[in-house]
Design an enzyme around this catalytic site. Sequence first.
Site, PDB file in Angstrom:
ATOM      1  N   CYS A 134     -77.205 -40.086  62.053  1.00 66.07           N
ATOM      2  CA  CYS A 134     -76.020 -39.258  62.286  1.00 66.07           C
ATOM      3  C   CYS A 134     -76.218 -38.479  63.579  1.00 66.07           C
ATOM      4  O   CYS A 134     -76.403 -39.069  64.625  1.00 66.07           O
ATOM      5  CB  CYS A 134     -75.725 -38.358  61.089  1.00 66.07           C
ATOM      6  N   ASP A 189     -65.994 -45.831  61.703  1.00 69.90           N
ATOM      7  CA  ASP A 189     -66.552 -44.486  61.703  1.00 69.90           C
ATOM      8  C   ASP A 189     -65.714 -43.586  62.615  1.00 69.90           C
ATOM      9  O   ASP A 189     -65.708 -43.775  63.830  1.00 69.90           O
ATOM     10  CB  ASP A 189     -68.002 -44.549  62.193  1.00 69.90           C
ATOM     11  N   HIS A 221     -70.142 -44.052  57.675  1.00 70.04           N
ATOM     12  CA  HIS A 221     -70.976 -43.035  58.313  1.00 70.04           C
ATOM     13  C   HIS A 221     -71.915 -42.424  57.278  1.00 70.04           C
ATOM     14  O   HIS A 221     -71.489 -41.943  56.233  1.00 70.04           O
ATOM     15  CB  HIS A 221     -70.091 -41.945  58.925  1.00 70.04           C
TER      16      HIS A 221
END
Length: 251
Positions: A134, A189, A221
């Site tokens: 992330c 995403d 995600h």
Amino acid sequence: MTSVQGTVVDIPTEDGVADAYLTHPAEGGPHPAVLLYMDAFGLRPRLEAMADRLAAAGYTVVVPNVFYRARRAPVLDLPEFIDAAARPAVFEALGPIMAQLTPEAAMRDAGAYLRWLESCPAAADGPVAVTGYCMGAGLSLRTAGTYPDRVAAAAGFHGGRLATEAPDSPHLVAGQVTAELYFGHADDDPSLPPEQIERLEKALTEAGVRHRCEVYPGAGHGFTQSDTDAYDRAGDERHWEALLDLLNRTF
């Protein structure tokens, strides 16, 4: 399976002291080093388990609490399982903490992490690898571009905002990268739309960076994080295969 030894360590930085999780094979060594950058949910049991899996494959892994300016880990009192109902409150609390970690501060910290690994008895001499998840994917890319003499390989998984139009977008370090890069993007995403994927690919290609960028179909995600509702087992296992392949090529 190789047994591992994990412990909490403190890493001095220019701005304070970062707590971190260090893990490595229990026997032998020193081993090639991997700097693992957390996602926004922070240093917690899931990331320690991921670091242990890398250590069992023969690496010395350090996972810094990049939010150490706020407090030691756990920075937030997270639920055991982070689902859609929990996310709004979590991100409301995370907002001001994340805002403290500017690109400049993050790269000062990266230098401290890399210097610490240079003196860590469990870490082999020479360049290291970096991986991030992330928000950590952007930190991984920035670290490869900021410290090219120290980073031999870098990976990022379900990264967000990797190639924006901002003047400090992570992809703008491409020209300084000498490492081999790998990115495993989440499918559909919102934090990394198709135009950013294309911009990242173009920047890396034009800079002559050895790289591979892949979109994982059906994986959203956060797909590597099994303590969240974003987890995708197939995507997670594909990520491990790609990451270990990169590390095996490098070391």
